[in-house]
Design a protein around this motif. Structure first.
Motif, mmCIF file in Angstrom:
data_model
loop_
_atom_site.group_PDB
_atom_site.id
_atom_site.type_symbol
_atom_site.label_atom_id
_atom_site.label_comp_id
_atom_site.label_asym_id
_atom_site.label_seq_id
_atom_site.Cartn_x
_atom_site.Cartn_y
_atom_site.Cartn_z
ATOM 1 N N GLY A 1 0.793 -1.226 0.000
ATOM 2 C CA GLY A 1 0.000 0.000 0.000
ATOM 3 C C GLY A 1 0.824 1.275 0.000
ATOM 4 O O GLY A 1 1.745 1.441 -0.801
ATOM 5 N N ASP A 2 0.504 2.166 0.947
ATOM 6 C CA ASP A 2 1.152 3.481 0.947
ATOM 7 C C ASP A 2 2.470 3.516 1.726
ATOM 8 O O ASP A 2 3.032 4.587 1.949
ATOM 9 N N SER A 3 2.964 2.351 2.132
ATOM 10 C CA SER A 3 4.263 2.314 2.807
ATOM 11 C C SER A 3 5.350 2.755 1.825
ATOM 12 O O SER A 3 5.455 2.214 0.721
ATOM 13 N N GLU A 4 6.146 3.742 2.231
ATOM 14 C CA GLU A 4 7.170 4.276 1.331
ATOM 15 C C GLU A 4 8.533 3.635 1.541
ATOM 16 O O GLU A 4 9.483 3.932 0.813
ATOM 17 N N SER A 5 8.645 2.759 2.532
ATOM 18 C CA SER A 5 9.962 2.173 2.814
ATOM 19 C C SER A 5 10.390 1.234 1.683
ATOM 20 O O SER A 5 9.595 0.486 1.131
ATOM 21 N N LYS B 1 10.869 -3.428 0.276
ATOM 22 C CA LYS B 1 9.704 -3.883 1.023
ATOM 23 C C LYS B 1 10.074 -5.117 1.852
ATOM 24 O O LYS B 1 10.574 -6.105 1.311
ATOM 25 N N VAL B 2 9.829 -5.013 3.146
ATOM 26 C CA VAL B 2 10.102 -6.124 4.069
ATOM 27 C C VAL B 2 8.757 -6.630 4.576
ATOM 28 O O VAL B 2 7.859 -5.838 4.867
ATOM 29 N N GLU B 3 8.637 -7.959 4.689
ATOM 30 C CA GLU B 3 7.332 -8.588 4.913
ATOM 31 C C GLU B 3 6.528 -8.001 6.068
ATOM 32 O O GLU B 3 5.300 -7.886 5.984
ATOM 33 N N LYS C 1 -1.181 1.239 4.402
ATOM 34 C CA LYS C 1 -2.619 1.094 4.152
ATOM 35 C C LYS C 1 -2.839 0.778 2.682
ATOM 36 O O LYS C 1 -2.223 1.402 1.808
ATOM 37 N N PRO C 2 -3.756 -0.173 2.375
ATOM 38 C CA PRO C 2 -3.999 -0.523 0.974
ATOM 39 C C PRO C 2 -4.507 0.678 0.170
ATOM 40 O O PRO C 2 -5.202 1.539 0.697
ATOM 41 N N ASP D 1 -1.893 3.279 -8.296
ATOM 42 C CA ASP D 1 -0.531 2.792 -8.508
ATOM 43 C C ASP D 1 0.415 3.329 -7.437
ATOM 44 O O ASP D 1 0.340 4.499 -7.069
ATOM 45 N N ILE D 2 1.316 2.463 -6.973
ATOM 46 C CA ILE D 2 2.357 2.943 -6.068
ATOM 47 C C ILE D 2 3.554 3.382 -6.920
ATOM 48 O O ILE D 2 3.805 2.801 -7.981
#
Length: 325
Positions: free
Chosen positions: A130-134, A137-139, A144-145, A287-288
């Motif tokens: 989702g909106d995670s900018e890190s 990507k770690v599991e 947020k979707p 889209d991310i």
């Protein structure tokens, strides 16, 4: 990766990923049941498999619990690939996306639990971030979707977790990152970017990139995904089940880079492709901007070793489209 003489159900087995899984499982001397309603799956994807006595096709719908129960009868493992993909499709029609991806998923969990299935491996999605900018990507770090599709795939993970804790059903979720390769459909409003661009280039038409082309993705060739699915089935490490993994190559490329690689590979087959212009359109809703997977967890717990970079996978994929389109 020894996996043979098992009875394995592949839901969505006539789809792009599912049909490739069916093929490899049959090559490894397993008995394969394919469940598909052909909403997005294609009969030609499994046509060559139907002469194999170890292959059984069930035309049915995961939204129907009875169809699920018939399909899982006496099955050792389930590879659950059936879903309505596409972020734009889910934005246009969230109800059907939810019916298939959530209610259908729950039906498959219940049927698998009741049939005593040994392990339920399912297609999760990188959209869950989702909106995670890190990055990478770690599991265990998600945001947020950003679309109804992303919500459904996250709900799948929650249900799988509850079923493993409450009923003892072993589950493994594989968060796919932008999978591409042979048999991926280039047609239709919701076609994935790589087959769509390949077909447009081959027809001398301009591919249209959403945005300025600097959005980046961790493009993942189909054979990497097949490897991850088989590893998820055969692992006997108790720490490796009842969890989720990123399935990717672990590198990111911009859409501009992707188009450059495609042009390079295709122009060797048809030099006129060098002259096709690239067009740019608006960014796509939901889209991310950037996607890059850490594959450390899958490497450590599943012994996942992806063999195909974007460029290596594109050579294989383009050759397949050249011969089959």
């Amino acid at each position: 990766m020894n996996l043979s003489d098992k009875k394995i159900l592949v839901t969505g087995g006539a789809g792009f990923i599912g049909s490739n899984l069916c093929e490899v499982l049959l090559e490894k001397k397993n008995r394969v049941v394919c469940l598909d309603n052909f909403a997005t799956g294609k009969r030609e994807n499994v046509k060559d498999l139907q002469s194999n006595p170890n292959f059984k096709l069930i035309e049915g719908d995961i939204r129907n619990l009875e169809d699920c129960k018939v399909a899982v009868s006496k099955v050792d493992y389930v590879l659950h690939q059936a879903a309505l993909g596409s972020v734009p499709r889910s934005i246009k029609d969230p109800i059907t996306t939810n019916d298939v991806n959530v209610s259908g998923f729950l039906n498959m969990l219940v049927a698998s639990r009741d049939a005593g299935v040994k392990r339920f491996v399912y297609a999760a999605s990188s959209s869950t971030y989702g909106d995670s900018e890190s990055l990478p990507k770690v599991e265990d770090v998600i945001g947020k979707p950003l679309s109804p599709y992303a919500i459904t795939k996250y709900v799948n993970e929650l249900y799988a977790d509850v079923f493993s804790k409450t009923y003892g059903l072993e589950t493994v979720g594989l968060r796919y990152f932008n999978v591409f390769g042979r048999k991926q459909d280039p047609n239709g409003a919701y076609a994935a970017v790589i087959p769509k661009f390949v077909k447009q280039f081959m027809n001398g038409k301009s591919p249209v990139i959403n945005g300025d082309g600097n959005y980046s993705r961790d493009f993942t060739y189909i054979d990497n995904v097949i490897q991850a699915n088989i590893l998820a089935l055969v692992t006997n490490n108790p720490k490796a089940v009842n969890t989720v993994y990123n399935v990717a190559f672990g590198e990111r490329n911009t859409l501009n880079e992707l188009v450059g690689y495609l042009r390079e590979v295709l122009s060797k087959l048809d030099p006129s492709i060098n002259n096709v212009k690239i067009e740019y359109g608006p960014n796509r809703q939901g889209d991310i901007p950037h996607s890059l997977a850490s594959i450390n967890k899958a490497e450590k717990l599943l012994n996942y070793k992806p063999q195909f970079s974007l460029q290596k996978g594109l050579k294989e994929a383009v050759q397949w489209y050249w011969e089959n389109l």
